[in-house]
Design an enzyme around this catalytic site. Structure first.
Site, PDB file in Angstrom:
ATOM      1  N   ASP A  69      -4.981  -2.866   4.799  1.00 14.92           N
ATOM      2  CA  ASP A  69      -5.590  -2.499   6.065  1.00 14.92           C
ATOM      3  C   ASP A  69      -7.108  -2.587   6.022  1.00 14.92           C
ATOM      4  O   ASP A  69      -7.735  -2.875   7.008  1.00 14.92           O
ATOM      5  CB  ASP A  69      -5.128  -1.103   6.513  1.00 14.92           C
ATOM      6  CG  ASP A  69      -5.114  -0.120   5.376  1.00 14.92           C
ATOM      7  OD1 ASP A  69      -5.839  -0.364   4.387  1.00 14.92           O
ATOM      8  OD2 ASP A  69      -4.395   0.880   5.457  1.00 14.92           O
TER       9      ASP A  69
ATOM     10  N   ASP B 167       0.849  -1.182   0.000  1.00 17.31           N
ATOM     11  CA  ASP B 167       0.000   0.000   0.000  1.00 17.31           C
ATOM     12  C   ASP B 167       0.877   1.221   0.000  1.00 17.31           C
ATOM     13  O   ASP B 167       2.039   1.142   0.380  1.00 17.31           O
ATOM     14  CB  ASP B 167      -0.789   0.037   1.315  1.00 17.31           C
ATOM     15  CG  ASP B 167      -2.101  -0.665   1.186  1.00 17.31           C
ATOM     16  OD1 ASP B 167      -2.478  -0.952   0.050  1.00 17.31           O
ATOM     17  OD2 ASP B 167      -2.721  -0.921   2.226  1.00 17.31           O
TER      18      ASP B 167
END
Lengths: 1018, 250
Positions: free
Chosen positions: A711, A370
């Site tokens: 996440d 990410d």
């Protein structure tokens, strides 16, 4: 299961809305499901719409619905029952072989007992000992596993939530688990949404859907129906997302597992969890060892039978061979080693849920990371300033300590005033001692960045604002695209009001007629406007968010001190202002990340950025952290450099690629493979979490071991699919943490790299542990073979072997886990899943046929010495076995004519066991030392650097001493008190082992790639 | 699915074939002829070296030994007792006075055992003083004479049937030889049994009454009178003692 997998895609909703519309081909399977989802919702709406909203449900109706639908909570993912886990440990690995051994023991006793009632119970004992060994190691492994799972269970604890619901026309607070479809609930800012609800009325409500959709911007919610797709429409709030501000009244439309999040959670668990690479390696190793054990066992069973041994005796030999061949303690050792590493990694902020994942990270060849929060600091920060026709660089490191740009210009004085005053963000009270960068702020990301920036440079901003009292203000809105405020100045002689304004640069420039350069106002002409545009484009090209700043001193005669400003009537000028400067902000990379990326690169790990962010921003961050290296170009870069169309560029000339989600969704899996295989540096921008899964699958098709960070809830399928899913400890949702194999406690990419290092080290060290453990198997096995073929009195007993495998060897083999890396572990390529095995042929050959054989010879030397010095010369021992073991021969002559009773011989035999045991023990010390390295000399590695090795050696000696001298009188253990000098008989062999191995390593270092290297390096 | 499996089976078969002999690379079991040659040569040299080394260390070890006297005798501090004729399985003798074949084996065994004790065999041995330890320092060791006449009726000199034909079978009780054993005091072997017995030093003659058929006798012999010769060990039933059973049938 195969039916379910595609469903995962269906519940995805993406930051980029277009995906839903343009899915084609393989997208069909998703669409159907979306429609189902929708229809169900519509039905629910109709059914429940009749209700009088202000009355809510009656308690009885609610109870009925609760009974029908079950509680409003997610069914926890199916856990393997503890008993199954336990039984798995009991039959896994070598246990099956040992069970067979134990069974054969009892069978042998049974046969013997049926013909002779006074049969000796030895076989029963041996069988029981084997079973005890299995149970003991099984319990141990189970305990270790359980301990590491317990670390995680703390994450699963969720605080029971309360929901404000209208029932029986009364407002009640009930546990949100008891919510049912049709309940009217009220949610206010800060609360979690207790179920999927349809908004009936809302006041300035914004929700954070980031965990579900990856959209990091707060999403407004109102009762307005805006989209066919329930996932897109503005009037539905989702279970487990957070209401940031405002209030909502809504009706529950789905509860528990039927909520969107419930779908994702349950479907994520449908993604098969693949075997970890280390599990595959251990299985491979167990197969090799078990194969060797069984084939040697059967071979010698046949030899024994054809040598006219009784079948019963042959079975006993078979058991001895199996026990000698199976490294009983090894799997427990591996578990301990892995959990030691897991602990070490936890200290470095990598929390490992599954012990085996420790090594997976080490074999990782691609990391899909990410951007926000992992590579970046996850906060807007001022990166550049433009004033006086010049671009200045601001310090974006974590503490902003080093602002070096020129602050002497008077333009900066004006600019800093605008930054300070035209800002609504404020520090939360009560944080006087918190460092500025860590202080909590009320206000949006950009304003926070500006507030902190000015606080760092100018000092107390609140005080400055107090001195420049605000008299009027127009907050930022999306139509105006500017923010404006009017202040009294802090100069008591200057009675003018100061109007300050910031906003989108082009809008600000429109309102200006002059520009400030070196503190002087100059008319805004063509050339200055051009300079502005160049700077604006440049900063924008860096992926930064640019703001323009301007001001105007309102003439005192037109606007006296008592003037009433009216922001609705706009009774003040908003044009012909003075342009002061530009300021650009970015979420800057964490300062540790560029190093970590470089490390990954030298470690042969490809880092792919997958982000929902804009391609320009993504590329800028990728460049600044080194995911795209300074000299690589994308197709677009080449096109720009050569001034040709993008289509004309040979796309394989480019080293880097920025692929957007829109491009990705039009690609076939072959095209995805092509991109993944051909570009060294890849950034996926504007991707949805679902596309992450496609990227992961693509990487796995390249035979890569893929680590994925995530996440959001929607990342959970990708986290599961990945070889190792890495969830973020701070920003991560519970679903992501559940699906992941590892949790990064500090959300920092650099921690992954530490994890990789530890994982690679553990793989190397496990190799050493296994090589160490396998070596002595030959020394344990040879006695049986010699016993069967040459007929010597048995040199070592089965129980004695167990004392080596589960006694003296345990601590030393764990100690190897503490060995430091031999060379820079991060400078080599990740291991190839199929080629670089944990146990390879050279390892087995070198352990068994080189060191193992030398050890066996050394141990036999001790054995022969003991027998010879007691009167049985080696010649006498040959084929003595039958006479030796006869119970009624009580005057067996030795080489000197002395006569021995059966018991005296048995005692001598035990002394022989002890001697052989000591022989192996002494040489295992040498084996332990040589296993410290595989290539380097021990002296390069440092003999004393790993202190635990010496603890291991000490433990070996102490256990040996205790067994011989402490328990020497316990008959059942068949140890005797050995003369002290026999401890030294094998020492020359031990030294030989050390020297031989040093020579081996020397040639490996001298002639890399040679025949020697290929055959001797394991 | 089955199709796939079949294919993979065929594939693995082909892989195996290729592993056994790969015509393109000339590899046999994964190695070329040259590679095999090298590896075999290596192991020849390596194992040759190990064998030489092992032989050498064994030779060195054997040099520490004395040809006449074993280095240690700690494992046999005290002698065991053994009986003759040599028992086949258990310490049980069964014979029938009237059937010479039932004891022929025993007599054969006894004769064989006593052969070294005949006068001709012992004539080169030293006559040692009676009742005292005969200690030697070497390097040439001599053995003492054991006058076979000490065995009296069981010497086989007068009775070639060792009493078996009369129903008074002889069993010789022998103390295991241990080099360098120095008994303290005056050791003797006492045998206890239910019926009357003659007591030669190391021979037991059990006399069964002529009409007493099917009689069973259990004899226990023990070394006695010497402090360092143990005869009471729980685990070793032959240490300084021996128990045997004689069954006389008609």
């Amino acid at each position: 299961m195969s039916q379910q997998t595609p469903e995962i895609y269906s519940v995805e909703l993406s930051g980029t809305k277009d995906i839903v519309k343009t899915d084609k081909g393989d997208g069909k399977k998703y669409r159907g499901l979306k429609n189902n989802c929708l229809e169900r919702k519509k039905k629910n709406h109709k059914e429940e719409f009749q209700k009088e909203l202000h009355l809510g449900l009656s308690s009885t109706r609610a109870a009925e619905l609760l009974a029908r639908d079950g509680p409003n909570s997610l069914t926890p993912p199916k856990q393997t029952p503890e008993i199954v886990k336990f039984l798995k440990q009991m039959v896994g690995g070598f246990s099956v072989l040992l069970w067979v051994g134990a069974f054969l023991c009892w069978m042998a006793f049974g046969i013997e007992y049926s013909s002779n009632k006074s049969a000796s119970l030895n076989n029963v004992y041996l069988g029981s000992v084997l079973v005890l060994v299995v149970i003991f190691t099984g319990i141990f492994a189970y305990y270790q596993e359980a301990k590491s799972t317990n670390i995680m269970s703390s994450f699963k604890k969720m605080i029971p939530q309360q929901a404000l619901v209208i029932r029986d026309s009364e407002k009640k607070s009930i546990p949100s688990e008891q919510l049912v479809v049709g309940d009217i609930v009220e949610v206010k800012g800060g609360d979690q949404i207790p179920a999927d609800i349809r908004v009936l009325s809302s006041q300035g409500c914004r929700v954070d859907n980031s965990s579900l959709t990856g959209e990091s911007e707060p999403q407004p919610r109102s009762s307005e129906f805006t989209h066919e797709n329930p996932l897109e429409t503005k009037n539905i709030c989702f279970y487990s997302t957070t209401c940031l501000e405002g209030t909502i009244t809504g009706m529950v439309i789905n509860t528990g597992d039927r909520t969107i999040i419930g779908h994702i959670a349950s479907l994520a668990s449908g993604v098969g969890n693949e075997k970890t690479p280390i599990a595959i390696e251990i299985e491979h190793f167990v197969h090799i060892v078990a194969g060797v054990a069984v084939s040697i066992g059967i071979l010698f069973f046949i030899i024994a039978v054809s040598m006219n041994y009784r079948v019963l005796d042959s079975i006993i030999f078979l058991i001895g061979i199996i026990v000698a061949n199976v490294p009983e303690g090894l799997l427990a050792t591996v578990t301990v080693t892995l959990s030691l590493t897991a602990k070490r990694m936890a200290k470095k902020n990598c929390l490992v849920k599954n012990l085996e994942a420790v090594e997976t990270l080490g074999s990782t060849s691609i990391i899909c990371s990410d951007k926000t929060g992992t590579l970046t600091q996850n906060r807007m920060t001022v990166a550049h300033l433009w004033f006086d026709n010049q671009i200045f660089v601001a310090d974006t490191s974590e503490n902003h300590s080093n602002q070096v740009f020129d602050q002497s210009s008077r333009t900066w004085a004006s600019l800093s005033k605008i930054i300070t005053l035209c800002n609504r963000a404020e520090f939360k009270p009560g944080q006087e001692n918190v460092p500025i960068m860590k202080k909590a702020v009320i206000g949006d990301a950009s304003e926070t960045a500006l507030l902190k920036f000015s606080e760092v440079i100018l000092g107390d901003v609140m005080e400055i604002r107090k001195r420049n009292r605000k008299v009027a203000e127009i907050p930022f809105n999306s139509t105006n695209k500017f923010q404006l405020s009017i202040h009294e100045t802090d100069d008591p002689h200057d009675k003018r009001f100061l109007m300050v304004m910031k906003g989108a640069p082009e809008r600000i420039l429109e309102k200006c007629s002059t520009i400030m350069i070196n503190g002087e106002e100059h008319p805004l002409d063509e050339s200055t406007a051009k300079a502005f545009h160049t700077a604006y484009m440049e900063l924008g090209g860096l992926g930064e968010r640019v703001l323009g700043f301007c001001h105007l001193y309102l003439p005192a005669h037109e606007f006296p001190e008592t003037y009433k400003f009216d922001t609705d009537a706009m009774n003040f000028p908003t044009s012909n202002l003075c342009f002061v400067g530009l300021l650009s902000m970015i979420d800057p990379p964490r300062s540790t990340v560029p190093d970590a990326v470089t490390k990954c690169r030298s470690a042969g790990i490809k880092v792919i950025m997958v982000t929902g962010d804009h391609p320009i921003t993504a590329k800028a961050i990728a460049k600044s952290v080194g995911i795209i290296s300074a000299n690589s170009e994308t197709v677009e870069d080449i096109a720009r450099r050569l001034s040709i169309a993008v289509e004309q560029v040979n796309k394989w000339d480019a080293k880097a690629a920025v692929v957007t989600g829109m491009e990705l969704k039009d690609m076939s899996s072959e095209q995805v493979d092509e991109i993944l295989a051909n570009y060294q540096e890849i950034v996926f921008a504007r991707t949805s979490p679902q596309q992450k899964l496609i990227i992961v699958e693509g990487c796995q098709r390249q035979d890569a071991v893929v680590a994925v960070t995530g996440d959001g809830v929607n990342d959970s399928p990708a986290l599961k699919k990945a070889d190792i899913g890495v969830a973020m400890g701070i920003a991560g949702s519970d679903a992501a943490k559940n699906a992941a194999d590892m949790v990064l406690l500090d959300d920092n990419f650099a921690s992954i790299v530490t994890g990789v290092e530890e994982g690679r080290l553990i793989f190397d060290n496990l190799k050493k542990t296994i090589a160490y453990t396998l070596t002595k198997n030959i020394a344990e096995l040879c006695p049986f073979l010699i016993y069967i073929i040459v007929g010597l009195p048995l040199p070592i007993g089965t129980i004695t072997i167990l004392f080596i495998d589960l006694g003296t060897d345990i601590i030393p083999s764990i100690a190897l886990a503490y060995e430091k890396a031999e060379s820079d572990i991060m400078n080599r390529k990740p291991r190839h899943k199929k080629k670089d095995r944990l146990v390879n042929q050279p390892l087995a050959v070198y352990s068994y046929l080189h060191i193992g054989l030398m050890q066996a010879l050394g141990a036999f030397l001790v054995y022969f010495t003991v027998y010879a010095q007691e009167g049985f010369l080696p010649r006498r021992l040959i084929n003595l076995r039958v006479e030796w073991e006869k119970d009624y021969v009580n005057d067996l002559e030795d080489s000197y004519g002395q006569e021995w009773t059966r018991y005296q011989r048995a005692y001598l035999e035990w002394t022989g066991y002890t001697a052989f045991f000591v022989g192996i023990l002494v040489q295992q010390i040498a084996d332990l030392i040589i296993r410290k390295t595989r290539r380097n000399s021990i002296f390069q590695q440092g003999l004393f650097r790993n202190k635990v090795i010496w603890v291991g050696i000490a433990s070996q000696i102490v256990i040996g001493l205790v067994l011989s001298y402490g328990l020497g009188s316990v008959t059942a253990l068949s140890f005797t008190m050995l003369r002290a000098q026999y401890w030294f008989v094998a020492v020359p062999h031990a030294i030989l082992i050390w020297v031989y191995d040093e020579v081996r390593k020397l040639f490996i270092r001298l002639y890399p790639g040679s025949w020697w290297d290929k055959n001797m390096y394991y | 699915m089955t199709k796939n499996e079949k294919k993979s089976l065929n594939q693995s078969l082909a892989e195996w074939k290729l592993f056994i002999y790969n015509p393109t690379t000339g590899e046999f079991l994964g190695r070329t002829a040259k590679s095999w040659g090298l590896i075999l040569l290596f192991y020849l040299v390596f194992y040759g070296f190990l064998a030489a080394l092992f032989s050498f260390t064994m030779w060195v070890m054997l040099q520490t030994l004395n040809d006449e006297v074993p280095k240690y005798r700690d494992q046999i501090p005290s002698p065991g007792l053994m009986v003759f004729p040599k028992p086949v399985t258990a310490l049980e003798y069964t014979f029938s006075r009237s059937d010479p074949t039932s004891y022929a084996g025993y007599i054969e065994d006894l004769k064989k055992f006593l052969k070294p004790y005949t006068l001709e065999e012992q004539k080169n041995l030293t006559v040692c003083p009676d009742g005292a330890l005969f200690e030697q320092k070497g390097p040439v060791y001599v053995a003492c004479q054991f006058p076979i006449s000490l065995l009296q009726a069981c010497s086989g000199m007068n009775d070639p049937d060792f009493g078996y034909s009369q129903g008074n079978p002889c069993i010789l009780v022998k103390m295991n030889r241990i080099i360098g054993l120095k008994p303290e005091g005056v050791p003797r072997i006492d045998c206890v049994l239910k019926v009357g017995y003659l007591q030669p030093l190391v021979a037991v003659q059990v006399s069964f009454a002529p009409n007493n058929t099917g009689k069973e006798v259990t004899v226990e012999c023990k070394i006695d009178g010497s402090a360092n010769l143990k005869s009471q060990d729980d685990r070793d039933k032959f240490l300084g003692r021996v128990t045997f059973k004689i069954t006389a049938r008609a």
